[in-house]
Write an enzyme that holds these catalytic residues in place. Sequence first.
Site, PDB file in Angstrom:
ATOM      1  N   GLU A 133     -26.985  34.508  47.230  1.00 42.86           N
ATOM      2  CA  GLU A 133     -28.195  34.429  48.052  1.00 42.86           C
ATOM      3  C   GLU A 133     -28.785  33.022  48.002  1.00 42.86           C
ATOM      4  O   GLU A 133     -29.042  32.487  46.929  1.00 42.86           O
ATOM      5  CB  GLU A 133     -29.240  35.434  47.585  1.00 42.86           C
ATOM      6  CG  GLU A 133     -30.458  35.492  48.506  1.00 42.86           C
ATOM      7  CD  GLU A 133     -31.390  36.652  48.196  1.00 42.86           C
ATOM      8  OE1 GLU A 133     -32.184  37.014  49.071  1.00 42.86           O
ATOM      9  OE2 GLU A 133     -31.319  37.198  47.067  1.00 42.86           O
ATOM     10  N   TYR A 172     -41.291  37.538  41.918  1.00 42.39           N
ATOM     11  CA  TYR A 172     -41.613  36.215  41.395  1.00 42.39           C
ATOM     12  C   TYR A 172     -42.673  36.344  40.316  1.00 42.39           C
ATOM     13  O   TYR A 172     -43.805  35.883  40.460  1.00 42.39           O
ATOM     14  CB  TYR A 172     -42.044  35.281  42.533  1.00 42.39           C
ATOM     15  CG  TYR A 172     -40.867  34.873  43.388  1.00 42.39           C
ATOM     16  CD1 TYR A 172     -39.981  33.891  42.953  1.00 42.39           C
ATOM     17  CD2 TYR A 172     -40.603  35.506  44.600  1.00 42.39           C
ATOM     18  CE1 TYR A 172     -38.880  33.528  43.709  1.00 42.39           C
ATOM     19  CE2 TYR A 172     -39.503  35.146  45.368  1.00 42.39           C
ATOM     20  CZ  TYR A 172     -38.649  34.162  44.915  1.00 42.39           C
ATOM     21  OH  TYR A 172     -37.538  33.805  45.662  1.00 42.39           O
ATOM     22  N   ASP A 177     -33.832  37.527  52.616  1.00 44.63           N
ATOM     23  CA  ASP A 177     -34.625  38.638  53.121  1.00 44.63           C
ATOM     24  C   ASP A 177     -35.619  38.126  54.167  1.00 44.63           C
ATOM     25  O   ASP A 177     -35.513  37.010  54.648  1.00 44.63           O
ATOM     26  CB  ASP A 177     -35.345  39.346  51.964  1.00 44.63           C
ATOM     27  CG  ASP A 177     -36.107  38.366  51.074  1.00 44.63           C
ATOM     28  OD1 ASP A 177     -36.457  37.262  51.558  1.00 44.63           O
ATOM     29  OD2 ASP A 177     -36.355  38.693  49.902  1.00 44.63           O
ATOM     30  N   ASP A 232     -38.296  33.622  52.494  1.00 41.89           N
ATOM     31  CA  ASP A 232     -38.017  33.126  51.151  1.00 41.89           C
ATOM     32  C   ASP A 232     -36.537  32.857  50.890  1.00 41.89           C
ATOM     33  O   ASP A 232     -36.167  31.809  50.393  1.00 41.89           O
ATOM     34  CB  ASP A 232     -38.554  34.147  50.142  1.00 41.89           C
ATOM     35  CG  ASP A 232     -38.182  33.815  48.724  1.00 41.89           C
ATOM     36  OD1 ASP A 232     -38.635  32.772  48.237  1.00 41.89           O
ATOM     37  OD2 ASP A 232     -37.435  34.594  48.118  1.00 41.89           O
TER      38      ASP A 232
END
Length: 541
Positions: free
Chosen positions: A515, A265, A116, A113
């Site tokens: 990120e 999410y 990670d 994703d």
Amino acid sequence: MVEGEEKAYHRESNTSWGWRLILLLYISLVAAAATLTLLRNFNLYFHSSQVTQLSARPGPVVQNYANALQLATQFFDAQKSGKLMKNRVAWRGDSGLQDGSEEGLDLSKGMYDAGDLLKFGFPMAFTATVLSWAILEYGDQMKEVKQLGHAHDSLKWITDYLINAHPSPNVLYIQVGDPELDHNCWQRPETMTERRPLVKINTSFPGTEVAAETAAAMASASLVFRKIDSSYSKSLLKHAEQLFNFADTYRGSYSASIPQVQGFYNSSGYADELLWAATWLYHATGDLDYLKYVTEQNGPAFANWGSPSWFSWDDKHAATQVHLVLNVLMSRISFFGAKELLMAENLDLQMYRKTAEVFLCGLIPDSPTAAPDRTDNGLIWVEEWNCLQHAMSSAFLAVLYSDYMVTSQTEMLYCDGKIYKPEDLRSFSISQADYALGKNPMKMSYLVGYGGNYPQQVHHRGSSIPVDADTGCRDGFKWLYSPDPNPNVAVGALVGGPFQNDSYMDIRNNSKQGEPSTYNSALIVALLSGLVSTSSVPKHL
């Protein structure tokens, strides 16, 4: 339907006719022009079952956007799981080869994703839908700069996974990996040791939004592969139709069915995904039942007419509104649907159009209705986590709408009494792209590898750990807290972006800003593909 959506249904039902009355004057002014446009497009783009093509060669290449696009498509290779083939990122190797095996499935493909090592089906499917849309609209421009093949490969890497994650009509595996376990480790994907449990939705534990988004991904990808691999395209469309039926029949938010997803999410509702999926299925099949679904059947309850919102992995209202306007009112008309489109659905389609125009007017900086959600230097800024998502998604919708205005000979956009032209929307899109590429107070490109100044400590496990490092789960955290630049450059990663005061802290543990994610990459790839040529003519494959 869940309690919140039931309330929303009654609220929208009570107000929908009020909205219709408010819009009657608007519709009466545009009805004649819309009818002529529909008939003209019908004559120009006649077809019975195939997607229409608009023929035009891209204009001269804008080299800085071509360079940025070449970098941006590489990040998908950094995120791939499984047995890698012809991968452009040298520091990546095979990983996740046993994913899905505990259920007898091959879920080794797909993409991690973000920074990670988790596979979240909801944003991954969104990534595929956006990437498909970009290819469908701007595939020729991608091809011109030698990125179309890479885009096809990345898309298929996801859809191969999604097909395997849907082993039966009413079952969809939506997650690989445990967030708590994963976030307690800092490892390269090639050497990860934590357990990789699976999460699924079914009739007992429904997940309408993720099933519908996956249906949208499959339907849009079926269009991409229709002329490349017809059997694969048909398989994708079959999965899309099954998933949409599953999503619509067993309504329920996956955030309620599977509470543990709320920390990552969490969904704000599934109405937008149902409309989004049905829109793509209409596009892929020409079946008027899908158009009726998004207009007279569910538009009043689900479409948020008159209330524009930001396009993201969680909210597809704006994209659905724009998609319907572009691909029904402003270009494609199917032979068997032309008559009906001039009658039953036209009123609702005009309501979609009005809301889309309100959204677009909000993007133009000097518009009377300009949205205040932006930094002092003009970047769309909605929230501090991953702010670039909204800027890139808004800019993509704007450049796409601008191009369709040109091809449909729609000369003006009216914004509360002020008139704007297609180039005004394109200028907004350019401003957002240029900001992300370094035209900002930090003089920093937020696309890793572009320019001479870009983030050096990207929050990304594989990028931050040397290839030859011998680390386990816990001792790998020394790389998270290291003050040194990442040893492996995450080329093409689009990081989260600046704070509202246009500042950025390049610290690896600053995941809020540093990120990257696959869906951010899909959005900037889509935007750059629209800007890479000076042509304002989209292509449809």
